[in-house]
Design a protein around this motif. Structure first.
Motif, PDB file in Angstrom:
ATOM      1  N   PHE A   1      -8.337  36.218   9.683  1.00 23.93           N
ATOM      2  CA  PHE A   1      -8.380  36.192   8.018  1.00 23.93           C
ATOM      3  C   PHE A   1      -6.872  35.608   7.844  1.00 23.93           C
ATOM      4  O   PHE A   1      -6.728  34.740   7.231  1.00 23.93           O
ATOM      5  N   MET A   2      -5.619  35.996   8.365  1.00 26.72           N
ATOM      6  CA  MET A   2      -4.445  35.524   8.082  1.00 26.72           C
ATOM      7  C   MET A   2      -4.250  33.924   8.710  1.00 26.72           C
ATOM      8  O   MET A   2      -3.699  33.177   7.807  1.00 26.72           O
ATOM      9  N   LYS A   3      -5.220  33.435   9.788  1.00 26.68           N
ATOM     10  CA  LYS A   3      -4.962  32.395  10.188  1.00 26.68           C
ATOM     11  C   LYS A   3      -5.434  31.356   9.365  1.00 26.68           C
ATOM     12  O   LYS A   3      -5.311  30.350   8.973  1.00 26.68           O
ATOM     13  N   THR A   4      -6.625  31.809   8.658  1.00 28.57           N
ATOM     14  CA  THR A   4      -7.615  31.012   7.733  1.00 28.57           C
ATOM     15  C   THR A   4      -6.924  30.832   6.542  1.00 28.57           C
ATOM     16  O   THR A   4      -6.869  29.945   5.678  1.00 28.57           O
ATOM     17  N   ALA A   5      -6.146  31.933   6.067  1.00 28.31           N
ATOM     18  CA  ALA A   5      -5.488  31.799   4.795  1.00 28.31           C
ATOM     19  C   ALA A   5      -4.279  31.145   4.734  1.00 28.31           C
ATOM     20  O   ALA A   5      -3.654  30.681   3.762  1.00 28.31           O
ATOM     21  N   GLU A   6      -3.732  30.816   5.921  1.00 33.75           N
ATOM     22  CA  GLU A   6      -2.281  30.290   6.168  1.00 33.75           C
ATOM     23  C   GLU A   6      -1.943  28.986   5.337  1.00 33.75           C
ATOM     24  O   GLU A   6      -1.107  28.754   4.401  1.00 33.75           O
ATOM     25  N   PRO A   7      -3.001  27.982   5.206  1.00 36.75           N
ATOM     26  CA  PRO A   7      -2.818  27.033   4.371  1.00 36.75           C
ATOM     27  C   PRO A   7      -3.054  27.026   2.889  1.00 36.75           C
ATOM     28  O   PRO A   7      -2.506  25.980   2.204  1.00 36.75           O
ATOM     29  N   ASP A   8      -3.373  27.980   2.607  1.00 38.51           N
ATOM     30  CA  ASP A   8      -3.737  28.320   1.057  1.00 38.51           C
ATOM     31  C   ASP A   8      -2.441  28.543   0.249  1.00 38.51           C
ATOM     32  O   ASP A   8      -1.502  29.201   0.833  1.00 38.51           O
ATOM     33  N   ARG A   9      -2.254  28.222  -0.885  1.00 37.64           N
ATOM     34  CA  ARG A   9      -0.950  28.296  -1.613  1.00 37.64           C
ATOM     35  C   ARG A   9      -0.510  29.745  -1.914  1.00 37.64           C
ATOM     36  O   ARG A   9       0.624  30.160  -2.038  1.00 37.64           O
ATOM     37  N   LEU A  10      -1.488  30.542  -1.618  1.00 33.14           N
ATOM     38  CA  LEU A  10      -1.238  31.869  -1.940  1.00 33.14           C
ATOM     39  C   LEU A  10      -1.204  32.865  -0.585  1.00 33.14           C
ATOM     40  O   LEU A  10      -1.266  34.201  -1.049  1.00 33.14           O
TER      41      LEU A  10
END
Length: 398
Positions: A195-204
């Protein structure tokens, strides 16, 4: 023969019913459209209580908000009650009251006279709600929503009792439907990594990191200001929460004293937040009284925008089973408990009102913790008894 203690001069028709054990008073409230005198009767454990009810009732009658008591329906009373209580409760609480009255209470009990309301009516309400088809097509209103409706009705009827419209609150003599506890979804370390790897590019991305580290609630994270962030001490201070009602957003005080708390953060999270601060400064969104996590154009985050534009797309790309943003809070608590952290420390981090709530919510973790504790005790006993100690054998039937 019934005995009445006479009222004092100028006190109105107040007397004591020795056969019933309470004080009674009847007040005249003018005349109805047919020229018939309107009377209201109130009851109380003490004379002073009845006097207060009389004053309150007279105020309501003078304002025209209370119709004749003998004809007052629950629907009429609930309409009046919603108006009276609006300035005394939080907006979100009042919104819940209004929903329960509109969807559940008025349609099923609105025509019942307040004076005639009984426990049987409440039981019938639960039975009827279990059968209706909801707006979402569900077969029956959930037990949780039935409980909320009964809590709203109980609050309203408490006022009816105080006003002398009822001698007791029938809601409290009826068992509420058993609430089905929501299943807690917790990410294991491997799922959390995905989850965190997928979320890393997100501004939030920093929001997700802080959510998992702190275990803070959604409203606490959305309402976090830069002045609540202390990089020197490595902590955030939870001083308020963001409330969203319709189009309105406002910061409000946490519900409980335990919710106001200081949460120490890991070095990793502090590093992520420092980089986030640099970006916010470059975008012109940084300031002591500005939100740490804001909308693209600045300002506080709105829940549905956050879910549709950030959380749900990340979850879809990750390929993980569906879970709620709130489950990141559960993940934080569970991982800490499994790592052997003291439940009291976890309780304080989450801002729970008591450690009992923490232990009850995360009881699924306790068996593993007990096994770990047993292994630790066994190691201590072996070290104390020496290497020659033999394992204990249970006696038959023991």
């Amino acid at each position: 023969m019934r005995t009445r203690k006479r009222r004092g001069r100028g006190e109105g028709a107040i007397f004591y019913r020795e056969d019933r054990g309470f004080w009674v008073s009847t007040i005249s409230c003018g005349y109805d459209g047919n020229g018939k005198r309107r009377r209201h009767t109130v009851y109380g454990a003490t004379k002073q209580e009845v006097q207060k009810k009389l004053r309150d009732l007279q105020t309501e009658t003078d304002s025209g908000r209370i119709p004749e008591a003998s004809k007052l329906t629950l629907g009429q009373f609930l309409t009046t009650w919603l108006d009276l209580v609006k300035s005394k409760v939080a907006p979100l609480t009042h919104r819940g009251y209004e929903r329960d009255v509109r969807l559940y209470l008025k349609p099923h009990l609105g025509g019942v006279k307040v004076r005639e309301l009984s426990a049987l009516h409440i039981e019938r309400l639960f039975a009827d709600l279990s059968k209706v088809t909801t707006a979402r097509g569900q077969n029956g209103v959930s037990a949780a929503m039935q409980r909320k409706a009964s809590i709203t009705l109980g609050a309203a009827l408490t006022v009816a009792v105080k006003r002398g419209l009822l001698t007791g609150n029938p809601v409290y003599s009826v068992d509420k439907p058993l609430a089905v506890e929501k299943e807690i979804h917790v990410l294991d370390p491997d799922q959390l990594k995905v989850f965190m790897k997928t979320a890393e590019p997100d501004r939030l991305y920093p929001l997700y990191v802080l959510a998992i580290d702190s275990g803070a609630r959604e409203g606490e994270l959305f309402g976090l200001l830069w002045q609540d962030m202390n990089f020197a001490s490595g902590c955030i201070h939870i001083r308020h929460t963001l409330e969203e009602i319709g189009e309105s957003l406002r910061l409000k005080e946490p519900k409980t004293k335990k919710s106001r708390r200081k949460i120490p953060l890991t070095a990793f999270t502090l590093g992520v937040l420092q980089e986030h601060r640099k970006r916010m400064l470059a975008d012109g969104h940084y300031g002591p009284d500005r939100p740490v996590f804001c909308a693209p154009k600045g300002g506080f985050l709105r829940k549905m925008n956050f879910l549709h534009r950030s959380f749900e797309p990340i979850l879809k790309r990750s390929g993980l089973p569906h879970f709620r943003f709130y489950d990141l809070r559960h993940t934080c608590a569970t991982l800490l408990l499994l790592a052997g952290e003291n439940p009291k420390v976890v309780s304080e981090r989450l801002g729970h009102s008591s450690i009992a709530l923490t232990l009850d919510t995360y009881s699924h973790v306790l068996p593993t913790m007990q096994e770990s504790a047993t292994q630790k005790l066994n190691t201590i006993f072996q070290a104390t008894a020496g290497a020659s100690a033999q394992p204990l054998r249970m006696a038959e039937g023991g």
